[in-house]
Write a protein that holds these residues in place. Structure first.
Motif, PDB file in Angstrom:
ATOM      1  N   ASP A 196       1.566  21.800 -48.388  1.00 17.85           N
ATOM      2  CA  ASP A 196       0.965  21.867 -49.871  1.00 17.85           C
ATOM      3  C   ASP A 196       0.266  20.409 -49.911  1.00 17.85           C
ATOM      4  O   ASP A 196       1.013  19.424 -50.201  1.00 17.85           O
ATOM      5  CB  ASP A 196       1.764  21.956 -50.859  1.00 17.85           C
ATOM      6  N   ARG A 222      -9.497  17.010 -49.822  1.00 20.83           N
ATOM      7  CA  ARG A 222      -9.271  18.137 -50.643  1.00 20.83           C
ATOM      8  C   ARG A 222      -9.973  17.841 -52.056  1.00 20.83           C
ATOM      9  O   ARG A 222      -9.938  16.802 -52.675  1.00 20.83           O
ATOM     10  CB  ARG A 222      -7.961  18.523 -50.910  1.00 20.83           C
ATOM     11  N   ASP A 278      -5.992  28.442 -52.816  1.00 23.28           N
ATOM     12  CA  ASP A 278      -5.178  27.299 -52.087  1.00 23.28           C
ATOM     13  C   ASP A 278      -4.743  26.195 -53.080  1.00 23.28           C
ATOM     14  O   ASP A 278      -4.303  25.141 -52.849  1.00 23.28           O
ATOM     15  CB  ASP A 278      -5.528  26.626 -50.802  1.00 23.28           C
ATOM     16  N   SER A 288      -1.739  31.367 -49.244  1.00 18.18           N
ATOM     17  CA  SER A 288      -3.274  31.185 -49.416  1.00 18.18           C
ATOM     18  C   SER A 288      -4.042  32.537 -48.693  1.00 18.18           C
ATOM     19  O   SER A 288      -4.936  33.282 -49.565  1.00 18.18           O
ATOM     20  CB  SER A 288      -3.934  30.185 -48.810  1.00 18.18           C
ATOM     21  N   TYR A 322      -0.994  25.682 -51.353  1.00 21.67           N
ATOM     22  CA  TYR A 322      -1.658  25.904 -50.143  1.00 21.67           C
ATOM     23  C   TYR A 322      -0.975  27.180 -49.550  1.00 21.67           C
ATOM     24  O   TYR A 322      -1.470  28.006 -48.967  1.00 21.67           O
ATOM     25  CB  TYR A 322      -1.484  24.747 -49.009  1.00 21.67           C
ATOM     26  N   ASN A 323       0.401  27.257 -49.810  1.00 21.02           N
ATOM     27  CA  ASN A 323       1.255  28.359 -49.147  1.00 21.02           C
ATOM     28  C   ASN A 323       0.808  29.637 -49.587  1.00 21.02           C
ATOM     29  O   ASN A 323       0.731  29.663 -50.949  1.00 21.02           O
ATOM     30  CB  ASN A 323       2.907  27.828 -49.064  1.00 21.02           C
ATOM     31  N   GLU A 338      -2.354  30.688 -41.351  1.00 29.23           N
ATOM     32  CA  GLU A 338      -1.430  31.141 -42.438  1.00 29.23           C
ATOM     33  C   GLU A 338       0.206  31.003 -42.423  1.00 29.23           C
ATOM     34  O   GLU A 338       0.740  31.310 -43.375  1.00 29.23           O
ATOM     35  CB  GLU A 338      -1.588  32.582 -42.589  1.00 29.23           C
ATOM     36  N   THR A 390     -10.516  31.208 -48.038  1.00 33.18           N
ATOM     37  CA  THR A 390      -9.103  31.231 -48.277  1.00 33.18           C
ATOM     38  C   THR A 390      -8.475  29.733 -48.657  1.00 33.18           C
ATOM     39  O   THR A 390      -7.743  29.566 -49.506  1.00 33.18           O
ATOM     40  CB  THR A 390      -8.494  31.649 -46.993  1.00 33.18           C
ATOM     41  N   HIS A 391      -9.142  28.720 -48.367  1.00 40.78           N
ATOM     42  CA  HIS A 391      -9.048  27.204 -48.263  1.00 40.78           C
ATOM     43  C   HIS A 391     -10.069  26.940 -49.262  1.00 40.78           C
ATOM     44  O   HIS A 391     -10.968  25.645 -48.545  1.00 40.78           O
ATOM     45  CB  HIS A 391      -8.374  26.501 -47.185  1.00 40.78           C
TER      46      HIS A 391
END
Length: 387
Positions: A78, A191, A225, A232, A229-230, A73, A170-171
């Motif tokens: 990104d 991704r 995300d 998340s 991504y930041n 975290e 979360t991701h």
């Protein structure tokens, strides 16, 4: 009850050995490839000397130069800003007699298949039934961690139609290789914004096992995300809190991820084990206890729950689980007394390998939850008899 999917919140071909040797030799040069192949052929016997690398943003623990992976975290990263969601993973092409195989990528990367085992370990490894806990905290002693193993977590399933398990990501865009061919595309970001291709698809498999056992589950497919991504974990925390408010019946929250393990030179490692003759992505249960200054109050219960799951996985599916990862981070595991983060394979595994592991993780979860339920009923019966 039937499972529910969150709404509004987001909601191999293996070629013959000769082909692999020939193709990989062309890509990497036989001088570099032969030692790697020799090591791969002996990965079972050498597994005890393999260090677990790159997990959860930690630096790789090998004798090589450390490589830092963007995980956790507190990382400003990104992946979507750097490359397309799907990277440059090639489309399959038909090759006579071989089925679908990927074309040669412009920037190939070697993929090593390894099984992470439990032998040759130091004091940081603590037994948990047939599994192990890897204590990576800065201040929790071996005795403190060992004292929690075997204790019962405060998780009691109720006789209700309401959901009792929440699965989130979360991701969510973390994805996998499409092919098991010993090489990949270095430009592929691992991704995907397609929930049928990323880790959300693995969550579907876990949720299905809980549903089949009659355990109420919500599987939320929100991509926390994407597009950034930041932040998340802030966004996924808000999702979990909203569900906990709406459904006070929820006792267990699972944040399903996939790991990323790399070696010097960008070589990607796929943690793999064969279960019943079929390749499965090795999994890693993670418990964050927070820092000394901000300890997660519920970490003891999460650790007990994680240790039970670790033991169940290793009992029923030997080799499937890497040691439970206990660290000083939070990962939003403070929200319940039954919160776990689970890494389902790595970015070099295939989606099918991860989904197969998801089936076994789901079954192990059912076993643990039913065991806790039976213990609670036995305790209640004893207390009633005493009265």
């Amino acid at each position: 009850m039937r499972g529910r999917r969150g709404k509004g919140r987001g909601g191999l071909l293996i070629p013959p050995l000769l082909f692999c040797l020939g193709a990989a030799g062309c890509f990497f040069g036989m001088g570099k490839l032969l030692p790697a192949l020799e090591g791969a052929a002996q990965w079972v016997s050498q597994a005890g000397g393999i260090e677990e690398a790159g997990e959860l943003g930690e630096d790789i623990e090998t004798n090589e130069a450390p490589v830092f992976l963007p995980r956790g975290e507190d990382v400003e990263f990104d992946p979507f800003a750097a490359q397309p969601v799907l990277g440059n993973q090639p489309e399959p092409v038909e090759q006579e007699g071989e089925g679908e195989l990927p074309p040669v990528p412009e920037n190939p990367v070697e993929i090593l298949e390894e099984q992470f085992s439990f032998s040759g370990m130091g004091d940081m490894y603590i037994p948990a039934g047939k599994g192990y806990i890897r204590n990576m905290t800065s201040s929790l002693s071996r005795a403190q961690v060992s004292s929690e193993v075997g204790k019962k977590p405060e998780i009691v399933l109720a006789d209700t139609e309401e959901p009792q398990v929440l699965i989130i990501h979360t991701h969510a865009t973390e994805s996998y290789e499409k092919y098991d061919v010993g090489y990949g595309d270095a430009d592929y970001a691992a991704r995907s914004d397609d929930n049928a291709e990323n880790v959300v698809a693995v969550g579907d498999v876990i949720a299905a096992q809980l549903e089949e056992a009659g355990i109420g589950v919500i599987h939320d497919g929100t991509q926390h995300d994407n597009p950034s991504y930041n932040g998340s974990y802030d966004r996924s925390m808000a999702t979990v809190e909203a569900y906990l408010e709406e459904y006070p019946s929820i006792r267990v929250v699972l944040d399903i991820h996939r790991d990323a393990i790399e070696r010097e030179g960008g070589v990607r490692v796929k943690p793999t084990v064969k279960i019943d003759g079929k390749k499965a992505a090795q999994v890693m249960v993670c418990v964050g206890c927070g820092s000394d200054s901000a300890r997660v109050p519920e970490y003891r219960h999460n650790l007990r729950f994680g240790a039970m799951l670790q033991n169940a996985l290793q009992t029923d599916y030997p080799g499937l689980a890497r040691p439970l990862y206990l660290c000083d981070r939070n990962y939003n595991l403070h929200l319940t007394k039954g919160s776990l983060l689970i890494e389902m394979g790595g970015h070099a595994n295939t989606l099918e390998e991860a989904k197969y592991s998801g089936e076994m993780v789901g079954k192990a979860l059912v076993k643990v939850l039913r065991e806790l339920e039976a213990e609670e009923e036995a305790t209640d019966g004893t207390e009633d008899g005493a009265e």
